[in-house]
Design a protein around this motif. Structure first.
Motif, PDB file in Angstrom:
ATOM      1  N   LEU A 167      34.477   0.712 -14.177  1.00 41.92           N
ATOM      2  CA  LEU A 167      33.200   1.087 -13.923  1.00 41.92           C
ATOM      3  C   LEU A 167      32.568  -0.095 -12.677  1.00 41.92           C
ATOM      4  O   LEU A 167      32.009   0.695 -11.829  1.00 41.92           O
ATOM      5  CB  LEU A 167      32.182   1.468 -15.032  1.00 41.92           C
ATOM      6  CG  LEU A 167      32.375   2.425 -15.818  1.00 41.92           C
ATOM      7  CD1 LEU A 167      31.079   2.670 -16.948  1.00 41.92           C
ATOM      8  CD2 LEU A 167      32.531   3.795 -15.175  1.00 41.92           C
ATOM      9  N   MET A 168      32.610  -1.197 -13.259  1.00 43.62           N
ATOM     10  CA  MET A 168      32.095  -2.141 -12.195  1.00 43.62           C
ATOM     11  C   MET A 168      32.704  -2.360 -10.936  1.00 43.62           C
ATOM     12  O   MET A 168      32.215  -2.502  -9.857  1.00 43.62           O
ATOM     13  CB  MET A 168      31.914  -3.430 -13.064  1.00 43.62           C
ATOM     14  CG  MET A 168      30.911  -3.448 -14.204  1.00 43.62           C
ATOM     15  SD  MET A 168      31.141  -4.919 -15.146  1.00 43.62           S
ATOM     16  CE  MET A 168      29.426  -4.999 -16.262  1.00 43.62           C
ATOM     17  N   ARG A 169      34.164  -2.197 -11.054  1.00 41.12           N
ATOM     18  CA  ARG A 169      34.818  -2.316  -9.689  1.00 41.12           C
ATOM     19  C   ARG A 169      34.443  -1.250  -8.807  1.00 41.12           C
ATOM     20  O   ARG A 169      34.091  -1.505  -7.864  1.00 41.12           O
ATOM     21  CB  ARG A 169      36.305  -2.282 -10.135  1.00 41.12           C
ATOM     22  CG  ARG A 169      37.369  -2.413  -8.754  1.00 41.12           C
ATOM     23  CD  ARG A 169      38.504  -2.188  -9.272  1.00 41.12           C
ATOM     24  NE  ARG A 169      39.431  -2.283  -7.949  1.00 41.12           N
ATOM     25  CZ  ARG A 169      39.676  -0.960  -7.793  1.00 41.12           C
ATOM     26  NH1 ARG A 169      39.368   0.105  -7.906  1.00 41.12           N
ATOM     27  NH2 ARG A 169      40.769  -0.918  -6.549  1.00 41.12           N
ATOM     28  N   GLN A 170      34.284  -0.041  -9.528  1.00 42.46           N
ATOM     29  CA  GLN A 170      33.919   1.190  -8.615  1.00 42.46           C
ATOM     30  C   GLN A 170      32.455   0.958  -7.942  1.00 42.46           C
ATOM     31  O   GLN A 170      32.372   0.972  -6.938  1.00 42.46           O
ATOM     32  CB  GLN A 170      33.788   2.291  -9.475  1.00 42.46           C
ATOM     33  CG  GLN A 170      35.058   2.783 -10.073  1.00 42.46           C
ATOM     34  CD  GLN A 170      35.831   3.541  -9.160  1.00 42.46           C
ATOM     35  OE1 GLN A 170      36.670   2.939  -8.684  1.00 42.46           O
ATOM     36  NE2 GLN A 170      35.648   4.764  -8.849  1.00 42.46           N
ATOM     37  N   SER A 171      31.724   0.219  -8.776  1.00 45.42           N
ATOM     38  CA  SER A 171      30.364  -0.039  -8.213  1.00 45.42           C
ATOM     39  C   SER A 171      30.394  -1.095  -7.136  1.00 45.42           C
ATOM     40  O   SER A 171      29.652  -0.972  -6.087  1.00 45.42           O
ATOM     41  CB  SER A 171      29.413  -0.576  -9.402  1.00 45.42           C
ATOM     42  OG  SER A 171      28.348  -0.832  -8.940  1.00 45.42           O
ATOM     43  N   PHE A 172      31.357  -2.232  -7.293  1.00 42.15           N
ATOM     44  CA  PHE A 172      31.242  -3.310  -6.500  1.00 42.15           C
ATOM     45  C   PHE A 172      31.928  -2.825  -5.243  1.00 42.15           C
ATOM     46  O   PHE A 172      31.685  -3.267  -3.932  1.00 42.15           O
ATOM     47  CB  PHE A 172      31.935  -4.672  -7.215  1.00 42.15           C
ATOM     48  CG  PHE A 172      31.405  -5.291  -8.010  1.00 42.15           C
ATOM     49  CD1 PHE A 172      29.879  -5.462  -8.103  1.00 42.15           C
ATOM     50  CD2 PHE A 172      31.957  -5.833  -9.201  1.00 42.15           C
ATOM     51  CE1 PHE A 172      29.219  -6.065  -9.009  1.00 42.15           C
ATOM     52  CE2 PHE A 172      31.186  -6.597 -10.150  1.00 42.15           C
ATOM     53  CZ  PHE A 172      29.959  -6.643  -9.938  1.00 42.15           C
ATOM     54  N   ASN A 173      32.929  -1.995  -5.197  1.00 37.50           N
ATOM     55  CA  ASN A 173      33.616  -1.473  -4.206  1.00 37.50           C
ATOM     56  C   ASN A 173      32.588  -0.701  -3.183  1.00 37.50           C
ATOM     57  O   ASN A 173      32.687  -0.707  -1.901  1.00 37.50           O
ATOM     58  CB  ASN A 173      34.533  -0.339  -4.581  1.00 37.50           C
ATOM     59  CG  ASN A 173      35.713  -1.019  -4.930  1.00 37.50           C
ATOM     60  OD1 ASN A 173      36.063  -2.104  -4.518  1.00 37.50           O
ATOM     61  ND2 ASN A 173      36.794  -0.259  -5.450  1.00 37.50           N
TER      62      ASN A 173
END
Lengths: 422, 566
Positions: free
Chosen positions: B447-453
């Protein structure tokens, strides 16, 4: 130099989480697999290598009342079944796909064949027979998948021939019924029973969960007012712990004073003995699980629905599409990636059913006759109560294998439909 | 044309949504509702909403213990001392003195069973006489009158065998009027197999030769509750008189016996009633004293000396008044509670549930483990997700896929090996076992990687040019920008840790290390099926997560949407 330094920084960021994954996920996965070949009854330190015996023990068939000839006859019929079913499924999956991939039939055909033929294995000499069978199945499936072009376009034909074969088989062998055969084995083998129960649970739980949560998602999307209220309401059960929730349903399912039987009495339905009936064990657990998780998956569906571009609907409205058509031609196809995700997650989740049974049935696997013995319950029991680490690991790997295969099938079937980029 | 159809559609949407909402919340509401109920309410059918625990007063049905036998000590309600005392004398020992009135509380009206009388509040006890007013009693008992009445009824000789036997045995009490009265009523009305037990007496009467023709007049007396009343007996006597006049001489004797039975009783009863010279002016009011069997006298009507309770009995000791005067009284019991007592009644189950298992320890453990897991998760997951999203190094994507793949492995599959590993670390029964293995979650990382992307790389480059380290950029820019997803992740890990069951069950085996779900499970096993307390326990284990969810719901939902699970 600077680049290398950046690499090191990158790895440093990974270290804490990666150490945890390695220690408590990757290494245990390997270690479990290793353990599954050992007998650890005396102690883990003095484990004895036993090869595949743990797996063989899990699937032992016990005494089955067939003569070798009957068993052979049944095996042949069932093998044909397995073959046709798997080819039909394969044909359905591959429909419209250009390049045939051999992986799926190579998996599906042997699995279905094993499921069907396995009950008569013990009569025919056990392991040697399995070995020969695998060779035959491998050869046949390789041969047939090369000619898959024909089957792809004739799925219906195969389903019909399946039906015909079933009728013939029913008259030849009176006890060809798959359910009865498995029941025979499951009586003597609690692991087969646990697989049976788990599948039974998954088959009730997953489709209903998907249907209800999709409905919840659509409602949350389309309601003009009180959206937040319904969102909170639907999600509330997920927040509660499974133990507390199972306890609550233990009370609701109560035969004499439970509110469920009371509500049924409004419709003139006599009270149901939810918690004391072997045939109702898994449906009872499924009702609880559906209630607990539908809001969570509903929210995932909602997030998918929110991401569908509104322009599609506007265009459809101009074209005069009604709401049903809009759902079938826009929402459903565009939602397929989310549906896929929910199916996979809920499938994995459903295969892990344990706590509900543990609490509802007072730490026992069901009211009687192991009717609530799920695979995780079996693993827990073998490991924690019987201290048979090797056997428990083997059972765990069978569970993992089943989940992997189902996920893989799921991946393959939806591969071409999950290409929309929303 | 189009508008009404749309309205209809929305109507159906709302019907469906309401049904689903009831399906979702109904059980939870029912759980909370049950948690406030009394034991008797829980075990009543059909189930009802609401509880008398919320009421400022409740009517309790009760009866006066009328026989000596009934006053025998119930061993389960005795203290050890009292039990030994009663065993050392003999089994017929009575707990109460002749001046003690015992009232048996049956339960709140509509519900039978104990536990409906919380030991708090004020009890208002109304002793009612046969005339409908308050009961009367005697303060100047006339022994000469008693002696003459006894002499008179003892002289009657033509009696049925039963009554003759009774009169013979009663003669031993002539020196003790109180005991005489008590035994008299015991034998005639209230004891085991009394003379005037309604059905028996009428049936016996009908069996007498010559009485069958009066069947139509006598049979109606079979209907009714309890033994025959004085008024009914008088009526019966009238019928018997007329039967006597028409009966054949051989039957006369038998009928006369029954008539005399009734006359003996009526004679004595009249004496008994005539002795009552004082009337209670109102209900007796008693108050519970915390942690004591004694009851405080609020209004004793000048005859109550002391009172106490034991089990579901209330004992009232009178001053110079025998309890035999209240033998024929009806009792109605009302309990009154002030605001705080209503509150105490209402949360009774919560208090008892909390006290009957070490929920304090479980609560602390749950909170500590969940908070520690969440904090570690946020730190580790954010770091890993940031590395996957913004940093470049060889094998990045492969490692990412490797991490994501762990989502497919149910942890139960790894349980055996995890247990052995944790065991080899010596972590069994420690917080480490509950926290460390769960301090990184693949799904949250995803989830966080998606958001940082979704944070532009330019922003990161600009920060680097300004001299900010990646560490500083992560915590001062990237994390605040992705706050909803971070909160979603935090909430998911908090929930997971709070609700984790099988892991805690296996990794710990002492009360001190267990968390709420396992504690609750133990409580179910230990307490049996007291569903009101179980529901109370279930409710208070949920409260923190429910509050956390309601409080962070906005971020949580938007985090879900922003993460864009595709």
């Amino acid at each position: 130099m600077n680049k290398k330094r950046n690499y090191v920084i990158g790895y440093l960021y990974l270290i804490p989480a990666l150490v945890i994954f390695i220690l408590f996920t990757y290494w245990p996965a390997i270690y479990s697999f290793y353990l599954s070949f050992f007998n650890t009854t005396t102690s883990v330190g003095h484990a004895i290598f036993v090869g595949l015996s743990n797996y063989a023990y899990l699937f032992r068939t016990g005494e089955i009342p067939y003569s070798p000839y009957m068993a052979f006859e049944y095996s042949l019929i069932r093998f044909s079944f397995a073959f046709i079913i798997s080819v039909a499924i394969f044909g359905w999956i591959e429909k419209g796909r250009k390049i045939s991939k051999n992986l799926i039939p190579l998996l599906i055909v042997p699995i279905f064949a094993l499921i069907f033929v396995y009950p008569s294995l013990s009569v025919l000499g056990g392991n040697v027979y399995i070995f020969i069978l695998w060779i035959i199945i491998g050869f046949l499936s390789y041969f047939f998948t090369r000619k898959m072009e024909f089957y792809k376009s004739h799925t219906i034909l195969f389903l019909l021939s399946l039906l015909g074969l079933y009728i013939v088989a029913f008259y030849i062998g009176k006890r060809i019924d798959l359910y009865l055969l498995f029941f025979d084995i499951a009586q003597n083998n609690s692991f087969v029973m646990s697989i049976w129960n788990t599948f039974y649970f998954v088959i009730i739980d997953v489709p209903l969960t998907i249907a209800i949560s999709l409905a919840a998602g659509l409602l949350m999307k389309n309601l003009p007012f009180f959206k937040a209220f319904f969102r909170t309401a639907f999600f509330a059960p997920y927040v509660a712990s499974i133990v507390a929730v199972s306890l609550l349903w233990l009370w609701m399912f109560n035969y004499h004073y439970g509110i469920l039987n009371y509500i049924l009495s409004w419709f003139g339905i006599p009270p149901i003995n939810w918690l004391n009936s072997a045939s109702l064990t898994m449906p009872t657990v499924a009702i609880l699980s559906i209630w607990e998780y539908f809001g969570y998956y509903g929210l995932i569906f909602l997030s998918g629905l929110q991401n569908i571009d509104q322009e599609y609907y506007e265009a459809a409205e101009i074209e005069g599409a009604n709401s049903f058509q809009r759902f079938v031609y826009i929402t459903w196809p565009l939602l397929s990636p989310i549906t896929f995700f929910v199916i996979v997650v809920s499938l994995i989740n459903a295969f892990q059913v344990f706590t509900q049974v543990y609490v509802l049935y007072n730490q026992m696997p069901g009211p009687y006759a192991n009717s609530g013995l799920t695979m995780v319950f079996y693993i827990y029991n073998t490991f924690y109560n019987e201290q048979q680490m090797g056997l428990a690991s083997a059972a765990a790997y069978v569970l993992l294998g089943i989940i992997m295969v189902l996920t893989l099938i799921q991946f393959r079937t939806t591969e071409k439909r999950v290409e929309y980029n929303i | 044309m189009k508008k009404p159809r749309k309205k209809l559609l929305y109507f159906f949407y709302y019907v469906a949504a309401v049904i689903l909402a009831i399906f979702a919340i109904g059980p939870l509401v029912w759980m909370v509702d049950t948690s406030f109920k009394t034991n008797a309410e829980v075990l009543s059918y059909p189930p009802k909403w609401g509880t008398i625990n919320a009421m400022p007063s409740r009517t309790l049905s009760a009866e006066i213990v009328k026989t000596r036998a009934g006053q025998n000590a119930n061993p389960s309600s005795l203290s050890l001392e009292a039990l030994l005392g009663s065993l050392s004398t003999n089994q017929q020992t009575s707990l109460s003195s002749p001046d003690t009135l015992a009232i048996h509380v049956l339960g709140a009206s509509g519900y039978r069973g104990t536990g409906t009388m919380p030991r708090r509040g004020i009890l208002s006890i109304e002793l009612m006489g046969e005339d409908g007013g308050f009961a009367s009693y005697s303060t100047n008992f006339s022994t000469p009158d008693f002696n003459s009445v006894v002499a008179k009824i003892s002289s009657v000789s033509t009696l049925t065998d039963d009554v003759r036997g009774i009169m013979n045995s009663l003669s031993q009490y002539t020196s003790d009027p109180q005991e005489y009265i008590l035994n008299f009523y015991d034998d005639f009305l209230y004891g085991n197999n009394p003379v005037f037990a309604r059905i028996n007496f009428i049936s016996n009467l009908l069996n007498v030769n010559g009485m069958m023709k009066f069947q139509d007049e006598i049979s109606p007396f079979k209907k009714g509750v309890g033994p025959l009343s004085a008024a009914e007996l008088k009526e019966l006597a009238g019928i018997l008189q007329s039967a006597l006049s028409t009966a054949s001489p051989s039957d006369k004797m038998e009928i006369e016996k029954y008539l005399n039975d009734i006359d003996v009783y009526l004679e004595f009863n009249e004496f008994y009633q005539s002795q009552k010279n004082k009337k209670l002016s109102g209900p007796i009011k008693l108050a519970f004293i915390p942690n004591s069997n004694q009851l405080k006298i609020i209004d004793g009507q000048s005859i109550v000396e002391s009172a106490y309770t034991s089990g579901d009995q209330i004992y009232i000791n009178f001053k110079n008044v025998s309890f035999v005067w209240f033998l024929n009284s009806d009792v109605s019991l009302t309990a009154h509670y002030n605001f705080w007592e209503v509150l105490a009644n209402f949360f009774d189950n919560y208090v008892s549930a909390w006290n009957s298992a070490p929920f304090g320890i479980y609560y602390f453990n749950s909170i500590f483990v969940a908070v520690a897991t969440t904090v570690l998760n946020i730190i580790f997951d954010v770091m890993m997700a940031f590395a996957f999203s913004k940093l470049t190094f060889p094998g990045r994507d492969k490692i990412f896929i490797g991490v994501i793949a762990t989502m497919m492995i149910p942890y139960q599959v790894l349980l055996v090996a995890d247990y052995l590993i944790i065991h080899s670390f010596g972590w069994i029964n420690t917080y480490y076992a509950l926290i460390i293995p769960w301090s990184a979650t693949a799904f949250v990382i995803f989830l966080m990687r998606q958001s940082f992307n979704s944070i532009p790389n330019d922003l990161y480059d600009a920060a680097k040019i300004d001299g900010a380290s990646s560490w500083r950029f992560l915590w001062t820019i990237a994390v605040p920008l992705s706050m909803p997803v971070v909160i979603t992740g935090a909430l998911l890990t908090f929930l997971g840790s709070w609700n984790s069951f099988l892991w805690v069950l296996i990794m710990t085996d002492t009360t001190n290390m267990r968390t709420l779900p396992v504690g609750l499970q133990n409580f179910i096993i230990d307490s049996g099926a007291i569903f009101n307390q179980l529901m109370a326990a279930a409710t208070f284990t949920m409260i923190p997560v429910v509050v956390a969810f309601l409080f962070f719901q906005k971020y949580f939902v938007s985090g879900f949407f922003r993460s864009g699970i595709k």
